[in-house]
Design an enzyme around this catalytic site. Structure first.
Site, PDB file in Angstrom:
ATOM      1  N   GLU A  18       0.845  -1.202   0.000  1.00 18.37           N
ATOM      2  CA  GLU A  18       0.000   0.000   0.000  1.00 18.37           C
ATOM      3  C   GLU A  18       0.877   1.247   0.000  1.00 18.37           C
ATOM      4  OE1 GLU A  18      -3.379   0.603   2.876  1.00 18.37           O
ATOM      5  OE2 GLU A  18      -2.248   2.435   3.326  1.00 18.37           O
ATOM      6  N   THR A  52      -4.000   4.755  -1.532  1.00 20.12           N
ATOM      7  CA  THR A  52      -5.042   5.305  -0.655  1.00 20.12           C
ATOM      8  C   THR A  52      -5.708   6.523  -1.297  1.00 20.12           C
ATOM      9  OG1 THR A  52      -3.640   6.793   0.610  1.00 20.12           O
ATOM     10  CG2 THR A  52      -3.770   4.528   1.392  1.00 20.12           C
ATOM     11  N   HIS A  81      -7.933   2.696  -3.624  1.00 17.51           N
ATOM     12  CA  HIS A  81      -8.884   2.753  -2.516  1.00 17.51           C
ATOM     13  C   HIS A  81      -9.936   3.784  -2.932  1.00 17.51           C
ATOM     14  CE1 HIS A  81      -5.795   1.567   0.846  1.00 17.51           C
ATOM     15  NE2 HIS A  81      -5.514   0.985  -0.306  1.00 17.51           N
ATOM     16  N   GLY A 112     -14.263   5.763   4.985  1.00 16.69           N
ATOM     17  CA  GLY A 112     -13.394   6.914   5.263  1.00 16.69           C
ATOM     18  C   GLY A 112     -13.883   7.651   6.491  1.00 16.69           C
ATOM     19  N   TYR A 148     -10.998  -5.086  10.972  1.00 13.99           N
ATOM     20  CA  TYR A 148     -10.351  -4.529  12.168  1.00 13.99           C
ATOM     21  C   TYR A 148     -10.173  -5.581  13.256  1.00 13.99           C
ATOM     22  CZ  TYR A 148     -11.751  -0.395   9.631  1.00 13.99           C
ATOM     23  OH  TYR A 148     -11.905   0.534   8.644  1.00 13.99           O
ATOM     24  N   HIS A 152     -13.170  -1.801  15.122  1.00 12.94           N
ATOM     25  CA  HIS A 152     -13.154  -0.396  14.691  1.00 12.94           C
ATOM     26  C   HIS A 152     -13.393   0.467  15.930  1.00 12.94           C
ATOM     27  CE1 HIS A 152     -14.551   3.393  12.972  1.00 12.94           C
ATOM     28  NE2 HIS A 152     -13.909   3.038  11.872  1.00 12.94           N
ATOM     29  N   GLN A 179      -6.621  -3.660   9.302  1.00 14.75           N
ATOM     30  CA  GLN A 179      -5.903  -2.540   9.891  1.00 14.75           C
ATOM     31  C   GLN A 179      -4.577  -3.074  10.407  1.00 14.75           C
ATOM     32  OE1 GLN A 179      -5.260   0.516   9.968  1.00 14.75           O
ATOM     33  NE2 GLN A 179      -7.170   1.301  10.819  1.00 14.75           N
ATOM     34  N   GLN A 215       6.893   8.058  13.618  1.00 14.28           N
ATOM     35  CA  GLN A 215       5.823   7.660  12.714  1.00 14.28           C
ATOM     36  C   GLN A 215       4.959   6.564  13.363  1.00 14.28           C
ATOM     37  OE1 GLN A 215       7.584   6.823   8.993  1.00 14.28           O
ATOM     38  NE2 GLN A 215       6.074   8.024   7.901  1.00 14.28           N
TER      39      GLN A 215
HETATM   40  P1  FAD Z   1     -17.557   0.983   7.666  1.00 14.20           P
HETATM   41  O1  FAD Z   1     -17.589  -0.413   7.208  1.00 14.20           O
HETATM   42  O2  FAD Z   1     -18.715   1.836   7.309  1.00 14.20           O
HETATM   43  O3  FAD Z   1     -17.322   1.004   9.225  1.00 14.20           O
HETATM   44  C1  FAD Z   1     -16.388   0.096   9.811  1.00 14.20           C
HETATM   45  C2  FAD Z   1     -16.893  -0.511  11.075  1.00 14.20           C
HETATM   46  O4  FAD Z   1     -16.937   0.460  12.085  1.00 14.20           O
HETATM   47  C3  FAD Z   1     -18.268  -1.080  10.954  1.00 14.20           C
HETATM   48  O5  FAD Z   1     -18.056  -2.451  10.911  1.00 14.20           O
HETATM   49  C4  FAD Z   1     -18.986  -0.630  12.200  1.00 14.20           C
HETATM   50  O6  FAD Z   1     -19.026  -1.726  13.105  1.00 14.20           O
HETATM   51  C5  FAD Z   1     -18.118   0.409  12.806  1.00 14.20           C
HETATM   52  N1  FAD Z   1     -18.575   1.799  12.791  1.00 14.20           N
HETATM   53  C6  FAD Z   1     -18.134   2.778  12.001  1.00 14.20           C
HETATM   54  N2  FAD Z   1     -18.720   3.931  12.299  1.00 14.20           N
HETATM   55  C7  FAD Z   1     -19.561   3.662  13.314  1.00 14.20           C
HETATM   56  C8  FAD Z   1     -20.445   4.440  14.074  1.00 14.20           C
HETATM   57  N3  FAD Z   1     -20.602   5.736  13.864  1.00 14.20           N
HETATM   58  N4  FAD Z   1     -21.161   3.819  15.057  1.00 14.20           N
HETATM   59  C9  FAD Z   1     -21.019   2.503  15.299  1.00 14.20           C
HETATM   60  N5  FAD Z   1     -20.177   1.714  14.607  1.00 14.20           N
HETATM   61  C10 FAD Z   1     -19.467   2.284  13.647  1.00 14.20           C
HETATM   62  N6  FAD Z   1      -9.304   5.813   5.084  1.00 14.20           N
HETATM   63  C11 FAD Z   1      -9.205   6.758   4.102  1.00 14.20           C
HETATM   64  O7  FAD Z   1      -9.675   7.871   4.277  1.00 14.20           O
HETATM   65  N7  FAD Z   1      -8.572   6.477   2.919  1.00 14.20           N
HETATM   66  C12 FAD Z   1      -8.047   5.253   2.639  1.00 14.20           C
HETATM   67  O8  FAD Z   1      -7.500   5.037   1.552  1.00 14.20           O
HETATM   68  C13 FAD Z   1      -8.139   4.237   3.649  1.00 14.20           C
HETATM   69  N8  FAD Z   1      -7.629   3.000   3.454  1.00 14.20           N
HETATM   70  C14 FAD Z   1      -7.793   2.029   4.409  1.00 14.20           C
HETATM   71  C15 FAD Z   1      -7.310   0.738   4.153  1.00 14.20           C
HETATM   72  C16 FAD Z   1      -7.464  -0.269   5.099  1.00 14.20           C
HETATM   73  C17 FAD Z   1      -6.942  -1.668   4.791  1.00 14.20           C
HETATM   74  C18 FAD Z   1      -8.101   0.009   6.351  1.00 14.20           C
HETATM   75  C19 FAD Z   1      -8.240  -1.058   7.391  1.00 14.20           C
HETATM   76  C20 FAD Z   1      -8.575   1.290   6.604  1.00 14.20           C
HETATM   77  C21 FAD Z   1      -8.446   2.319   5.651  1.00 14.20           C
HETATM   78  N9  FAD Z   1      -8.937   3.609   5.869  1.00 14.20           N
HETATM   79  C22 FAD Z   1      -8.803   4.571   4.887  1.00 14.20           C
HETATM   80  C23 FAD Z   1      -9.581   3.959   7.145  1.00 14.20           C
HETATM   81  C24 FAD Z   1     -11.135   3.791   7.087  1.00 14.20           C
HETATM   82  O9  FAD Z   1     -11.686   4.650   6.130  1.00 14.20           O
HETATM   83  C25 FAD Z   1     -11.692   4.113   8.486  1.00 14.20           C
HETATM   84  O10 FAD Z   1     -11.318   3.113   9.387  1.00 14.20           O
HETATM   85  C26 FAD Z   1     -13.192   4.375   8.562  1.00 14.20           C
HETATM   86  O11 FAD Z   1     -13.496   4.902   9.837  1.00 14.20           O
HETATM   87  C27 FAD Z   1     -14.059   3.152   8.393  1.00 14.20           C
HETATM   88  O12 FAD Z   1     -14.073   2.737   7.098  1.00 14.20           O
HETATM   89  P2  FAD Z   1     -14.807   1.349   6.691  1.00 14.20           P
HETATM   90  O13 FAD Z   1     -14.772   1.252   5.253  1.00 14.20           O
HETATM   91  O14 FAD Z   1     -14.303   0.241   7.502  1.00 14.20           O
HETATM   92  O15 FAD Z   1     -16.292   1.758   7.154  1.00 14.20           O
END
Ligand code: FAD
Length: 287
Positions: A18, A52, A81, A112, A148, A152, A179, A215
């Site tokens: 990545e 990303t 992404h 995000g 996660y 998360h 993660q 970092q």
């Molecule tokens: P979702 O699937 O919508 O949420 C993830 C989980 O969090 C859900 O399973 C749910 O249980 C819980 N959750 C989330 N919000 C809530 C809430 N308000 N209340 C209750 N439960 C909640 N971010 C970027 O901006 N750009 C990137 O390129 C990027 N790349 C990533 C790559 C990887 C491999 C990973 C692990 C993360 C990355 N992220 C990136 C971070 C990610 O966008 C954040 O972790 C974001 O908060 C959740 O994204 P998601 O797609 O898992 O969302």
């Protein structure tokens, strides 16, 4: 090759990297440096390099520029992404089309985190689940999702998180990238719980070879990753020497990777921090 085929192939372990779009001053220079690092990564013949994408499309252009460099010049399979938070439905549809027109076949579908400084925040797609539902119905792209092992930070429980992951699988997610984590027991526990709850897609561990103590502290803060005292102290010892930190990072990540593959992980996804050397050395150490 599409994600579904990559993780069904017999070439395990399957490695991917990545990178993130640089920002700030001297952007052109930073991009040139990144392209040099990408060429070095390419020598390991990774199954994918993922790029990303800032929430709300904050770095849309640099992200796409890297995607195009990988696809057109380095001839490297690339997985952009994409985050749906704060973007309108119209924007999302247009972006997905643009990706498809570049003949890209895979995407990492994410929600995000809401950027603090954005003025207009659309709520058309509130979670990654809504994005994957859209992809399932309207796109030919194979898609991966995030997972996660330590839960998360906003989720009520690990079980709730896994339930969301299972729904993403039902919409057609081909695999999940985790993660970053430093304690393999958390991955083992997560993987076992996933299997019990019907999540059968490959769960690809996210590995970050540490290259700087500062970092490391920043990443822990941003991602919510927990770090055991013994791991923290291991890296703290080397914090005044960049060279020693890199060496220790390679050693730690090699051992961690070896154990994960032995446990049965199909592949490893390296958070390279835009530097090829450490992740490439880890791969050399374990193959
Ligand atoms: P979702 O699937 O919508 O949420 C993830 C989980 O969090 C859900 O399973 C749910 O249980 C819980 N959750 C989330 N919000 C809530 C809430 N308000 N209340 C209750 N439960 C909640 N971010 C970027 O901006 N750009 C990137 O390129 C990027 N790349 C990533 C790559 C990887 C491999 C990973 C692990 C993360 C990355 N992220 C990136 C971070 C990610 O966008 C954040 O972790 C974001 O908060 C959740 O994204 P998601 O797609 O898992 O969302």
């Amino acid at each position: 090759m599409k994600l579904g085929e990559i993780y069904k192939s017999k070439n395990a372990p399957i490695f991917s990297f990545e990178v993130f779009p640089p920002k700030g001053e001297e952007l052109e220079h930073k991009m040139e440096n990144l392209f040099l690092e990408l060429a070095k990564m390419n020598k390991q013949k990774p199954a994918l390099i993922s790029v990303t994408y800032g929430a709300g499309g904050s770095n849309r252009n640099t992200s796409l520029k890297i995607v195009k460099e990988l696809k057109n010049h380095l001839k490297q399979p690339v997985m952009p992404h994409f985050t749906c938070v704060c973007s309108s439905r119209e924007y999302i549809e247009k972006y997905i089309k643009e990706i498809e027109e570049l003949n890209i076949t895979n995407i990492l579908a994410l929600r995000g985190d809401e950027p603090k400084d954005i003025e207009v925040c659309y709520r058309d797609f509130k979670s990654a689940l809504e994005l994957v539902e859209y992809l399932c119905r309207h796109s030919e792209l194979d898609f991966a999702v995030a997972a996660y092992p330590e839960k998360h930070p906003k989720a009520k429980s690990l079980e709730d998180d896994i339930e969301v992951l299972r729904k993403k699988q039902d919409f057609g997610a081909k695999c999940a990238y985790t993660q970053v984590f430093f304690d393999n027991d958390r991955y083992y526990n997560f993987a076992e719980l996933c299997r019990k709850k019907g999540v059968t897609i490959p769960l690809i561990p996210g590995i970050m070879p540490v290259i700087s103590f500062k970092q490391l502290e920043r990443i822990i803060e941003l991602s919510g990753t927990k770090i055991e005292r013994r791991v923290f102290e291991y890296f703290e010892k080397y914090k005044d020497s960049k060279e020693d930190t890199i060496k220790a990072g390679i050693e730690f990540a090699s051992k961690q990777s070896q154990e994960l593959l032995k446990f049965g992980a199909l592949g490893l996804h390296f958070y390279t921090l835009n530097k090829a050397q450490s992740s490439c050395e880890v791969i050399e150490n374990i193959t």
